[in-house]
Design a protein around this motif. Structure first.
Motif, PDB file in Angstrom:
ATOM      1  N   VAL A 183      24.779 119.522  52.259  1.00  0.00           N
ATOM      2  CA  VAL A 183      26.222 119.645  52.484  1.00  0.00           C
ATOM      3  C   VAL A 183      26.915 119.337  51.160  1.00  0.00           C
ATOM      4  CG1 VAL A 183      28.198 118.940  53.883  1.00  0.00           C
ATOM      5  CG2 VAL A 183      25.898 118.908  54.863  1.00  0.00           C
ATOM      6  N   PRO A 184      27.098 120.340  50.289  1.00  0.00           N
ATOM      7  CA  PRO A 184      27.684 120.088  48.980  1.00  0.00           C
ATOM      8  C   PRO A 184      29.209 120.016  48.983  1.00  0.00           C
ATOM      9  CG  PRO A 184      27.084 122.395  49.160  1.00  0.00           C
ATOM     10  CD  PRO A 184      26.638 121.737  50.436  1.00  0.00           C
ATOM     11  N   LYS A 185      29.832 120.478  50.061  1.00  0.00           N
ATOM     12  CA  LYS A 185      31.297 120.536  50.101  1.00  0.00           C
ATOM     13  C   LYS A 185      31.786 120.072  51.462  1.00  0.00           C
ATOM     14  CE  LYS A 185      35.120 123.819  49.342  1.00  0.00           C
ATOM     15  NZ  LYS A 185      35.445 125.243  49.052  1.00  0.00           N
ATOM     16  N   PHE A 186      32.779 119.174  51.459  1.00  0.00           N
ATOM     17  CA  PHE A 186      33.318 118.651  52.716  1.00  0.00           C
ATOM     18  C   PHE A 186      34.737 118.164  52.469  1.00  0.00           C
ATOM     19  CE2 PHE A 186      31.813 116.599  56.857  1.00  0.00           C
ATOM     20  CZ  PHE A 186      33.103 116.439  57.330  1.00  0.00           C
ATOM     21  N   ARG A 187      35.718 119.044  52.661  1.00  0.00           N
ATOM     22  CA  ARG A 187      37.110 118.616  52.552  1.00  0.00           C
ATOM     23  C   ARG A 187      37.467 117.740  53.747  1.00  0.00           C
ATOM     24  NH1 ARG A 187      38.802 124.403  51.453  1.00  0.00           N
ATOM     25  NH2 ARG A 187      38.770 124.648  49.180  1.00  0.00           N
ATOM     26  N   GLY A 188      38.131 116.644  53.477  1.00  0.00           N
ATOM     27  CA  GLY A 188      38.541 115.759  54.556  1.00  0.00           C
ATOM     28  C   GLY A 188      37.458 114.807  55.004  1.00  0.00           C
ATOM     29  N   GLY A 189      36.352 114.772  54.257  1.00  0.00           N
ATOM     30  CA  GLY A 189      35.261 113.879  54.618  1.00  0.00           C
ATOM     31  C   GLY A 189      34.348 113.690  53.429  1.00  0.00           C
TER      32      GLY A 189
END
Length: 213
Positions: A183-189
């Motif tokens: 999971v390389p990208k997680f906006r808001g987390g």
């Protein structure tokens, strides 16, 4: 911002309950992988509109039924999943119409995104913007199944707009098939710091076996 369960308990624990409502999620995977099992899990926790661009609706419904019977967590499909085939001549309009009519807190699945990515950049970019707006208005989640391979230039746009990217990497050794979820990208987390090793057979579970170098 509400947190919505993914349908995969280990991910929900890692993300503090699930994904932020209004998120556009991209699942990248090899075409020959068992990534459809993960898409199936995303469709379970809430009412879902499942849009298929390649497989027939009958084939998708059959696989969803079989997967639900074999859930590793004992999860059952308690909410309605409506499976629809999109118009092959103009899939973008079909997907946007479904997104505009998305029930509150529901999940929209696009499986898979490649036929839409074939559109001109001038149309595909605004499509993703409108899709994100509709999902945010509904307080739901959009799950985009994005297969790896000979993707066009619009794959960059897909990943740029996405709020969350799940990258499933499948490797085959002489003795086993190994699936790692990154999971390389997680906006808001918070994105995962390490890959999550999964077992993808007829179910989705965590692989607790040790890697032997």
């Amino acid at each position: 911002m509400e947190t919505l369960p993914t349908g995969i308990s280990v991910l929900d624990r890692e993300f503090g309950g699930g994904l932020p409502s209004g998120s556009v999620v991209v699942l990248k995977a090899d075409p020959a992988s068992q990534s459809e099992l993960i898409v199936d899990r995303f469709s379970r926790p809430r009412e879902c509109r499942y849009l298929t661009t390649v497989r027939s609706a009958d084939a998708v419904e059959e696989s969803l039924t079989l997967d639900a019977e074999d859930g590793d967590d004992g999860d059952e499909r308690d909410h309605e999943t409506v499976v629809e085939e999109v118009d092959h001549e103009d899939p973008i309009d079909d997907v946007l119409a479904a997104a505009a009519d998305l029930p509150e807190r529901a999940t929209l699945v696009v499986d898979s995104i490649e036929p839409l990515e074939a559109a001109d950049r001038s149309r595909y970019g605004p499509f993703l913007t409108d899709l994100r707006r509709h999902v945010d208005d509904a307080g739901g989640i959009a799950v985009i199944h994005a297969l790896k391979g000979e993707t066009g230039t619009n794959r960059v746009v897909t990943e740029q707009v996405a709020d969350v990217i799940f990258d499933l990497r499948t490797t085959v050794t002489g003795t086993e098939v190994v699936n790692r979820l990154i999971v390389p990208k997680f906006r808001g987390g918070a994105a995962l710091e390490e890959p999550l090793k999964l077992k993808l057979t007829d179910t989705v579970s965590v692989d607790t076996s040790r890697d032997i170098a």
